[in-house]
Design an enzyme around this catalytic site. Sequence first.
Site, PDB file in Angstrom:
ATOM      1  N   ARG A  96       0.878  -1.176   0.000  1.00 16.20           N
ATOM      2  CA  ARG A  96       0.000   0.000   0.000  1.00 16.20           C
ATOM      3  C   ARG A  96       0.909   1.217   0.000  1.00 16.20           C
ATOM      4  O   ARG A  96       1.735   1.398   0.907  1.00 16.20           O
ATOM      5  CB  ARG A  96      -0.910  -0.027   1.219  1.00 16.20           C
ATOM      6  CG  ARG A  96      -1.906   1.131   1.322  1.00 16.20           C
ATOM      7  CD  ARG A  96      -2.878   0.867   2.466  1.00 16.20           C
ATOM      8  NE  ARG A  96      -3.864   1.917   2.672  1.00 16.20           N
ATOM      9  CZ  ARG A  96      -3.790   2.856   3.612  1.00 16.20           C
ATOM     10  NH1 ARG A  96      -2.745   2.878   4.449  1.00 16.20           N
ATOM     11  NH2 ARG A  96      -4.730   3.760   3.740  1.00 16.20           N
ATOM     12  N   TYR A 112      -5.431  -0.273  15.572  1.00 14.88           N
ATOM     13  CA  TYR A 112      -4.428   0.158  16.534  1.00 14.88           C
ATOM     14  C   TYR A 112      -5.010  -0.015  17.945  1.00 14.88           C
ATOM     15  O   TYR A 112      -5.536  -1.084  18.269  1.00 14.88           O
ATOM     16  CB  TYR A 112      -3.989   1.593  16.230  1.00 14.88           C
ATOM     17  CG  TYR A 112      -3.238   1.723  14.922  1.00 14.88           C
ATOM     18  CD1 TYR A 112      -1.906   1.312  14.810  1.00 14.88           C
ATOM     19  CD2 TYR A 112      -3.865   2.215  13.778  1.00 14.88           C
ATOM     20  CE1 TYR A 112      -1.207   1.416  13.608  1.00 14.88           C
ATOM     21  CE2 TYR A 112      -3.174   2.321  12.570  1.00 14.88           C
ATOM     22  CZ  TYR A 112      -1.850   1.910  12.497  1.00 14.88           C
ATOM     23  OH  TYR A 112      -1.174   2.013  11.311  1.00 14.88           O
ATOM     24  N   ASN A 139      -7.233   7.995   2.704  1.00 14.23           N
ATOM     25  CA  ASN A 139      -6.815   7.441   3.991  1.00 14.23           C
ATOM     26  C   ASN A 139      -7.605   8.044   5.144  1.00 14.23           C
ATOM     27  O   ASN A 139      -7.748   9.266   5.243  1.00 14.23           O
ATOM     28  CB  ASN A 139      -5.322   7.719   4.204  1.00 14.23           C
ATOM     29  CG  ASN A 139      -4.794   7.087   5.475  1.00 14.23           C
ATOM     30  OD1 ASN A 139      -4.699   5.866   5.577  1.00 14.23           O
ATOM     31  ND2 ASN A 139      -4.470   7.915   6.472  1.00 14.23           N
ATOM     32  N   GLU A 140      -8.152   7.187   5.994  1.00 10.60           N
ATOM     33  CA  GLU A 140      -8.792   7.593   7.257  1.00 10.60           C
ATOM     34  C   GLU A 140      -9.623   8.867   7.103  1.00 10.60           C
ATOM     35  O   GLU A 140      -9.387   9.868   7.793  1.00 10.60           O
ATOM     36  CB  GLU A 140      -7.725   7.754   8.340  1.00 10.60           C
ATOM     37  CG  GLU A 140      -6.938   6.479   8.569  1.00 10.60           C
ATOM     38  CD  GLU A 140      -5.835   6.595   9.607  1.00 10.60           C
ATOM     39  OE1 GLU A 140      -5.659   7.699  10.171  1.00 10.60           O
ATOM     40  OE2 GLU A 140      -5.131   5.586   9.855  1.00 10.60           O
TER      41      GLU A 140
END
Length: 328
Positions: free
Chosen positions: A79, A225, A156-157
Amino acid sequence: MTTRWSLLAATVLLATAAPLLGAPAASAANGFYVGNGRLYDANGSEFVMRGVNHAHAWYPDRTGQALKDVKALGANSVRVVLGSGQRWTRTSASEVSSIVSQCRSNKLVCVLEAHDTTGYGEQSGAATLSQAVDFWVGVKGALVGQERYVIINIGNEPYGNNNYGNWTNDTRNAISRLRSNGFTHTLMVDAPNWGQDWSSTMRDNASSVFNADSQRNTVFSIHMYGVYDTASEVTSYLNAFVNARLPIVVGEFGDNHSDGNPDENTIMATAQSQRIGYLGWSWSGNGGGVEYLDMVTGFNRGSLTSWGNRIFNGSNGIKATSRQASVY
């Protein structure tokens, strides 16, 4: 990955999405496609990602060697962090073309992600998903024709811990715009809440997002996480997607983090038993107090860290479980 994470605990429930049945709309001849909750390559072979993240946007001069090195250690995918121009230098179409070419030379499936959306709504200056789509449209020439080798991770996020309820409509709109602009690639969408979906927004709305894709060719990505510091949280979240027959990958995870200690052993074991892809964060070059997430020291393949040794050589690790895409 970001250095700012929610400290809120997650209570992960079983998915309520109805199972999705039937053949995928995407044609195998065009590239990767999703069928009955699984990802397949252009030859019709199931593909399970076993790879890592590489921060090209911050270390573009390291990309060529990094791709060679992660392949040598057994990865089947990578990625790659790109910049869309809002927070980080925009990755040009020629750069994208070069990255794809190098992935292909190393027989790696190339997951490309626009990183500037990280933490939108909470992170100052973050890009919207619509701006991420603008970026992909701008580099379209480097991507069309590469559907057999490339997966597009839209942003992303995309959403921190503010206004994350907008994730569903914004994600559906981003997918629709890419399809209307001629993209037939498998698309990957990240969860809100800095990728960790402690609010279950992605989990509870995944079915509607998937069905809004005219190609039915979207994969969901959860970042694990500190929110996922127990085995039950890991297995409940991943099994919810498997049971709903919705495609899920662990797009980022580590063995430690400032917001808590992720249960990497359960993440990797569940990914293996359920045939779920994973992409660890990250090859090298972390800063801001999370240097422990480096898999190698100083981009040196011969200097594996404890995290690097765990993900490459440990139980359910890359070396033992990775299978090269059949298109290579």
